[in-house]
Design a protein around this motif. Sequence first.
Motif, PDB file in Angstrom:
ATOM      1  N   ALA A  96     -15.294  -1.944 -17.776  1.00 13.69           N
ATOM      2  CA  ALA A  96     -16.314  -2.713 -18.488  1.00 13.69           C
ATOM      3  C   ALA A  96     -17.153  -3.523 -17.504  1.00 13.69           C
ATOM      4  O   ALA A  96     -18.391  -3.555 -17.598  1.00 13.69           O
ATOM      5  N   TYR A  97     -16.503  -4.153 -16.560  1.00 13.24           N
ATOM      6  CA  TYR A  97     -17.219  -4.948 -15.549  1.00 13.24           C
ATOM      7  C   TYR A  97     -18.140  -4.060 -14.717  1.00 13.24           C
ATOM      8  O   TYR A  97     -19.283  -4.431 -14.423  1.00 13.24           O
ATOM      9  N   ALA A  98     -17.650  -2.888 -14.339  1.00 12.49           N
ATOM     10  CA  ALA A  98     -18.448  -1.977 -13.511  1.00 12.49           C
ATOM     11  C   ALA A  98     -19.704  -1.525 -14.240  1.00 12.49           C
ATOM     12  O   ALA A  98     -20.775  -1.399 -13.633  1.00 12.49           O
ATOM     13  N   VAL A 145     -20.273  -1.042 -23.766  1.00 11.25           N
ATOM     14  CA  VAL A 145     -19.134  -1.474 -24.584  1.00 11.25           C
ATOM     15  C   VAL A 145     -18.650  -0.324 -25.452  1.00 11.25           C
ATOM     16  O   VAL A 145     -17.441  -0.074 -25.567  1.00 11.25           O
ATOM     17  N   VAL A 146     -19.581   0.386 -26.069  1.00  9.50           N
ATOM     18  CA  VAL A 146     -19.208   1.524 -26.919  1.00  9.50           C
ATOM     19  C   VAL A 146     -18.460   2.584 -26.113  1.00  9.50           C
ATOM     20  O   VAL A 146     -17.416   3.098 -26.548  1.00  9.50           O
ATOM     21  N   LEU A 147     -18.967   2.907 -24.924  1.00  8.52           N
ATOM     22  CA  LEU A 147     -18.320   3.938 -24.104  1.00  8.52           C
ATOM     23  C   LEU A 147     -16.920   3.508 -23.683  1.00  8.52           C
ATOM     24  O   LEU A 147     -15.974   4.298 -23.744  1.00  8.52           O
ATOM     25  N   VAL A 148     -16.778   2.269 -23.255  1.00 11.65           N
ATOM     26  CA  VAL A 148     -15.458   1.781 -22.812  1.00 11.65           C
ATOM     27  C   VAL A 148     -14.485   1.733 -23.983  1.00 11.65           C
ATOM     28  O   VAL A 148     -13.329   2.178 -23.867  1.00 11.65           O
ATOM     29  N   LEU A 149     -14.930   1.203 -25.122  1.00 11.41           N
ATOM     30  CA  LEU A 149     -14.032   1.105 -26.278  1.00 11.41           C
ATOM     31  C   LEU A 149     -13.660   2.479 -26.803  1.00 11.41           C
ATOM     32  O   LEU A 149     -12.511   2.715 -27.198  1.00 11.41           O
ATOM     33  N   TYR A 150     -14.602   3.398 -26.812  1.00 10.79           N
ATOM     34  CA  TYR A 150     -14.304   4.724 -27.346  1.00 10.79           C
ATOM     35  C   TYR A 150     -13.422   5.520 -26.389  1.00 10.79           C
ATOM     36  O   TYR A 150     -12.442   6.141 -26.807  1.00 10.79           O
ATOM     37  N   ALA A 151     -13.757   5.494 -25.109  1.00  7.83           N
ATOM     38  CA  ALA A 151     -12.956   6.245 -24.143  1.00  7.83           C
ATOM     39  C   ALA A 151     -11.550   5.671 -24.016  1.00  7.83           C
ATOM     40  O   ALA A 151     -10.593   6.402 -23.761  1.00  7.83           O
ATOM     41  N   LEU A 163     -14.415  -8.038 -28.194  1.00 12.94           N
ATOM     42  CA  LEU A 163     -15.004  -9.270 -27.677  1.00 12.94           C
ATOM     43  C   LEU A 163     -14.677  -9.439 -26.196  1.00 12.94           C
ATOM     44  O   LEU A 163     -15.540  -9.815 -25.395  1.00 12.94           O
ATOM     45  N   VAL A 164     -13.439  -9.137 -25.815  1.00 12.35           N
ATOM     46  CA  VAL A 164     -13.023  -9.277 -24.421  1.00 12.35           C
ATOM     47  C   VAL A 164     -13.752  -8.272 -23.529  1.00 12.35           C
ATOM     48  O   VAL A 164     -14.293  -8.636 -22.472  1.00 12.35           O
ATOM     49  N   TYR A 165     -13.790  -7.003 -23.943  1.00 12.66           N
ATOM     50  CA  TYR A 165     -14.468  -6.001 -23.110  1.00 12.66           C
ATOM     51  C   TYR A 165     -15.968  -6.250 -23.069  1.00 12.66           C
ATOM     52  O   TYR A 165     -16.621  -6.022 -22.041  1.00 12.66           O
ATOM     53  N   GLY A 166     -16.545  -6.707 -24.191  1.00  7.13           N
ATOM     54  CA  GLY A 166     -17.953  -7.060 -24.171  1.00  7.13           C
ATOM     55  C   GLY A 166     -18.235  -8.196 -23.195  1.00  7.13           C
ATOM     56  O   GLY A 166     -19.238  -8.179 -22.474  1.00  7.13           O
ATOM     57  N   ALA A 167     -17.345  -9.177 -23.175  1.00  3.38           N
ATOM     58  CA  ALA A 167     -17.502 -10.288 -22.240  1.00  3.38           C
ATOM     59  C   ALA A 167     -17.466  -9.801 -20.797  1.00  3.38           C
ATOM     60  O   ALA A 167     -18.223 -10.286 -19.944  1.00  3.38           O
ATOM     61  N   MET A 168     -16.615  -8.827 -20.501  1.00  4.61           N
ATOM     62  CA  MET A 168     -16.537  -8.299 -19.140  1.00  4.61           C
ATOM     63  C   MET A 168     -17.799  -7.530 -18.767  1.00  4.61           C
ATOM     64  O   MET A 168     -18.261  -7.598 -17.624  1.00  4.61           O
ATOM     65  N   VAL A 169     -18.364  -6.785 -19.715  1.00  5.52           N
ATOM     66  CA  VAL A 169     -19.644  -6.122 -19.449  1.00  5.52           C
ATOM     67  C   VAL A 169     -20.711  -7.174 -19.154  1.00  5.52           C
ATOM     68  O   VAL A 169     -21.486  -7.051 -18.190  1.00  5.52           O
ATOM     69  N   GLY A 170     -20.767  -8.213 -19.983  1.00  4.63           N
ATOM     70  CA  GLY A 170     -21.742  -9.273 -19.765  1.00  4.63           C
ATOM     71  C   GLY A 170     -21.543  -9.993 -18.447  1.00  4.63           C
ATOM     72  O   GLY A 170     -22.517 -10.366 -17.773  1.00  4.63           O
ATOM     73  N   LEU A 171     -20.295 -10.191 -18.052  1.00  6.14           N
ATOM     74  CA  LEU A 171     -20.008 -10.847 -16.773  1.00  6.14           C
ATOM     75  C   LEU A 171     -20.534 -10.009 -15.620  1.00  6.14           C
ATOM     76  O   LEU A 171     -21.178 -10.534 -14.696  1.00  6.14           O
ATOM     77  N   GLY A 172     -20.260  -8.702 -15.645  1.00  7.26           N
ATOM     78  CA  GLY A 172     -20.764  -7.831 -14.586  1.00  7.26           C
ATOM     79  C   GLY A 172     -22.280  -7.876 -14.500  1.00  7.26           C
ATOM     80  O   GLY A 172     -22.861  -7.945 -13.409  1.00  7.26           O
ATOM     81  N   PHE A 173     -22.932  -7.851 -15.664  1.00  7.86           N
ATOM     82  CA  PHE A 173     -24.396  -7.885 -15.683  1.00  7.86           C
ATOM     83  C   PHE A 173     -24.920  -9.216 -15.146  1.00  7.86           C
ATOM     84  O   PHE A 173     -25.876  -9.253 -14.378  1.00  7.86           O
ATOM     85  N   GLU A 174     -24.301 -10.305 -15.554  1.00  3.46           N
ATOM     86  CA  GLU A 174     -24.780 -11.631 -15.156  1.00  3.46           C
ATOM     87  C   GLU A 174     -24.709 -11.821 -13.646  1.00  3.46           C
ATOM     88  O   GLU A 174     -25.676 -12.285 -13.028  1.00  3.46           O
ATOM     89  N   VAL A 175     -23.589 -11.467 -13.030  1.00  2.55           N
ATOM     90  CA  VAL A 175     -23.473 -11.695 -11.586  1.00  2.55           C
ATOM     91  C   VAL A 175     -24.347 -10.720 -10.812  1.00  2.55           C
ATOM     92  O   VAL A 175     -24.895 -11.065  -9.754  1.00  2.55           O
ATOM     93  N   SER A 176     -24.528  -9.504 -11.325  1.00  3.80           N
ATOM     94  CA  SER A 176     -25.413  -8.549 -10.658  1.00  3.80           C
ATOM     95  C   SER A 176     -26.857  -9.033 -10.707  1.00  3.80           C
ATOM     96  O   SER A 176     -27.597  -8.958  -9.712  1.00  3.80           O
ATOM     97  N   GLU A 177     -27.261  -9.536 -11.859  1.00  5.59           N
ATOM     98  CA  GLU A 177     -28.614 -10.076 -12.009  1.00  5.59           C
ATOM     99  C   GLU A 177     -28.798 -11.287 -11.105  1.00  5.59           C
ATOM    100  O   GLU A 177     -29.863 -11.454 -10.485  1.00  5.59           O
TER     101      GLU A 177
END
Length: 390
Positions: A96-98, A145-151, A163-177
């Motif tokens: 999710a973070y990646a 999020v959909v891909l991670v949750l489904y896979a 909610l947790v995996y979504g937060a990790m996606v958002g964290l990855g995006f925030e620090v990359s930005e």
Amino acid sequence: MTDHLRNVPVVLPTGAPARRRRGLFPHYQWATWLYWVCLVVTGFSMLLTARQDALLTPEGLGIGVLLAALVTLLLTAIIRRLDLFEDEPGPLLLAAYAWGFVAAPTIVVVANDHLISALERVGLASWSAALAGPTDEELIKVLGVVLVLYAGRAHVTRPLNGLVYGAMVGLGFEVSENISYIVQGAIMDPNSDAVGALQVGLSRVLVGFGAHVMFSAIAGFGVAYALTAFRISVARRIGVALGAYLLAWALHFAWNAPEIFLSSSEAGVFASVFLKYVVLILAFVLVFRYARSIDHHWFETVLADQPADVVTPGEMEALRSVHARRAVRKAARRAGGAAESRRLADLQEAQLRLATLLGIYPDGSPPVEVQKQVVHEIRSRLTVPVEVPA
């Protein structure tokens, strides 16, 4: 386990695994292939960009990466404590973070350029950031999020997982930005790359800290609700998922929108940002509390019919919160010493594993029965009764 006791190994009956063995990202799933194709292609593009940034401003890139690492460690520790009853698998959290760190920002850069240009052509230049940002960014993030949750759906049993995996996606995006803005700040500063990078970096970290984490967590909750709330009608599940996504979009829109109600002075800008941030936090807390109430109902349901030699009513009550678990362990330490407290910690972990299994397998199935034997074995080693403090 969310209490982060120690994830201690448990002695099991011969040949019997404590946890269900479920593959992460099975190769036969379309979501797995789409995830990896997107990640590899965008990863190659990001490496080229990083190489260019390193040549232009190694100080700026280094400061950006350092701040990103610190923010990642801090927020990951917080995110992993949101789930009271189960530790999400590390590989799925990393996946999710990646997506948020690599795939989402790389795709968004291209999408934003086109959408902003289109908005400017129709006279909406002043609102382009407010419209393009949430439209492109939230869509690409929720796709991850959909891909991670489904896979990894064998690991997704409750809305809070999303909610947790979504937060990790958002964290990855925030620090990359943040890294990209820090590099730009270093290049634009006429005096010093390091000073420019630090100024931009600190402002990015301090203003709106965790905003993307909360946007994506809200949307991720909706996705997981649609995937896991099987006793609810399909229409309602889709409605909750759509509502959560629109809430995330609206919060992001408000965050990016130009100020129209308060003055454009420094005090007015500060008040506007503060108000938006408070609203964002309140919205996240409300969604999180709703997800946790679902979790508590799930926990009580899956363990409701278990006999006292598996889990007593007092133990059930203690397992409902981190504070209560620690309280009973402290009581065990006073009554029987550190060894007794560790044994009780093992029992709590085994009971939480059992609850997770009962959420997937029927009572009496081999994985559940094996875990019950683990609970019985640990309970037999306790020397003092479990006391639940008032």
